[in-house]
Scaffold this active site. Structure first.
Site, PDB file in Angstrom:
ATOM      1  N   HIS A   1      -4.206  56.437  55.392  1.00 43.73           N
ATOM      2  CA  HIS A   1      -2.870  56.148  55.895  1.00 43.73           C
ATOM      3  C   HIS A   1      -2.794  56.363  57.409  1.00 43.73           C
ATOM      4  O   HIS A   1      -2.149  55.587  58.126  1.00 43.73           O
ATOM      5  CB  HIS A   1      -1.833  57.037  55.199  1.00 43.73           C
ATOM      6  CG  HIS A   1      -1.503  56.598  53.811  1.00 43.73           C
ATOM      7  ND1 HIS A   1      -2.453  56.487  52.824  1.00 43.73           N
ATOM      8  CD2 HIS A   1      -0.318  56.246  53.238  1.00 43.73           C
ATOM      9  CE1 HIS A   1      -1.876  56.079  51.695  1.00 43.73           C
ATOM     10  NE2 HIS A   1      -0.574  55.924  51.927  1.00 43.73           N
TER      11      HIS A   1
ATOM     12  N   HIS B   1      -3.172  65.037  51.316  1.00 45.12           N
ATOM     13  CA  HIS B   1      -4.394  65.300  52.057  1.00 45.12           C
ATOM     14  C   HIS B   1      -4.363  66.730  52.573  1.00 45.12           C
ATOM     15  O   HIS B   1      -3.293  67.322  52.735  1.00 45.12           O
ATOM     16  CB  HIS B   1      -4.548  64.340  53.240  1.00 45.12           C
ATOM     17  CG  HIS B   1      -5.078  62.996  52.883  1.00 45.12           C
ATOM     18  ND1 HIS B   1      -6.424  62.737  52.715  1.00 45.12           N
ATOM     19  CD2 HIS B   1      -4.436  61.816  52.663  1.00 45.12           C
ATOM     20  CE1 HIS B   1      -6.590  61.461  52.419  1.00 45.12           C
ATOM     21  NE2 HIS B   1      -5.398  60.885  52.375  1.00 45.12           N
TER      22      HIS B   1
ATOM     23  N   ASP C   1      -8.082  66.411  56.932  1.00 45.97           N
ATOM     24  CA  ASP C   1      -8.141  64.960  56.764  1.00 45.97           C
ATOM     25  C   ASP C   1      -7.315  64.247  57.828  1.00 45.97           C
ATOM     26  O   ASP C   1      -7.721  63.224  58.370  1.00 45.97           O
ATOM     27  CB  ASP C   1      -7.635  64.575  55.374  1.00 45.97           C
ATOM     28  CG  ASP C   1      -8.346  65.317  54.261  1.00 45.97           C
ATOM     29  OD1 ASP C   1      -9.485  65.764  54.494  1.00 45.97           O
ATOM     30  OD2 ASP C   1      -7.770  65.459  53.171  1.00 45.97           O
TER      31      ASP C   1
END
Length: 312
Positions: free
Chosen positions: A178, A219, A223
């Site tokens: 994302h 996450h 990350d």
């Protein structure tokens, strides 16, 4: 009055469509390769889900500092990401509608896909190197989706269970996909956009998106952190290698197909120059608003005009 506006808009859309088709004819291989790699990236994420083994959630500083949203509010981060994704797509196609044409849609997507492919390639290598226990709710111990059963056929893997397999994956953690899309979109608009307020809003949304991802426990903090410096470095170095987008301040009529057959070769030659980053603009066009391959925003444009007048 409305009829006149509609006719003018239709002519503009037709002219822009012809221009983009000419560009797509020369760059369709790059577009197609980028789209194919999006499937490969999804296939890789699906494959690592078979290797995922749920376990205790790792110690994470972001989990201590940010309150947990819970499953009922996990949609917030996805809603914001969807807004960013759709807004960027609309912006890349704005030359078909608005008169102020600063970019070419085909060329901007060639550039964006190059950034995405390079970042996703590094992401695949990273999350296949070490599989961490997923912090998301469907990846925890006791969830039926935490472990995927052995596939019954190769088609089950190739179909990647779209779209559920894309939103309920486990194991593809470092680094956040994302954030790859969000940062690539923000960085692209930072260079080729013209509205300073939207540029500032884009960076603010990227920061908020980072916090929402961690608060949703989709996450780990690592990350998101790795995505921030990796994507920025990828765009920084790759942007120097790619041919710069041409300045289209003076118009795009030279890309439209000509009626006579003997001029077709000239148009094709100009399109090739355009794809290679060489401007084919005539020297007597009006003053350009692009400096060093960067579109000036509204405030800087006024300053540039004043500087040019003082130096005249």
């Amino acid at each position: 009055m409305v009829w006149f506006w509609c006719v003018k808009l239709w002519k503009r859309i037709c002219a822009e469509t012809t221009t983009e088709i000419n560009l797509l004819a020369d760059s369709w291989k790059y577009i197609l390769s980028g789209l194919i790699f999006q499937y490969i990236h999804g296939l890789a994420a699906r494959g690592v889900h078979y290797l995922h083994r749920p376990g205790p959630t790792l110690q994470d500083v972001g989990f201590f500092l940010l309150p947990e949203f819970g499953q009922d509010k996990s949609y917030i981060s996805e809603t914001l990401f969807t807004f960013v994704f759709l807004s960027f797509i609309v912006w890349t196609f704005h030359p078909f509608i608005f008169k102020s044409k600063k970019i070419y849609t085909v060329l901007i997507w060639c550039r964006v896909l190059a950034f995405l492919v390079a970042s996703q390639f590094l992401r695949i290598i990273t999350f296949y190197s070490t599989q961490l226990p997923g912090p998301n709710y469907h990846c925890r111990e006791g969830s039926k989706l935490a472990r995927l059963p052995h596939p019954e056929s190769v088609f089950e893997v190739l179909l990647i269970n779209f779209p559920r397999g894309m939103t309920h994956g486990c194991g593809d953690l470092i680094f956040s996909s994302h954030m790859i899309f969000t940062l690539v979109f923000v960085l692209t608009y930072q260079k080729y956009g013209t509205k300073r307020c939207i540029k500032q809003l884009g960076w603010l949304i990227a920061v908020v998106q980072s916090f929402l991802i961690i608060a949703s426990r989709k996450h780990y903090t690592v990350d998101v952190t790795v995505a921030w410096y990796t994507v920025n470095l990828v765009v920084f170095f790759l942007d120097k290698k790619l041919p710069e987008l041409p300045d289209r301040t003076g118009g795009a009529s030279f890309l439209l197909p000509l009626s006579t057959r003997d001029k077709d070769s000239k148009t094709k030659e100009e399109n090739h120059k355009l794809l290679n980053g060489n401007s084919v603009d005539p020297p007597d066009w009006r003053q350009r608003t692009q400096v060093n391959g960067k579109i000036l925003d509204d405030a800087n444009l006024v300053h540039a005009d004043a500087t040019a007048m003082n130096g005249a």
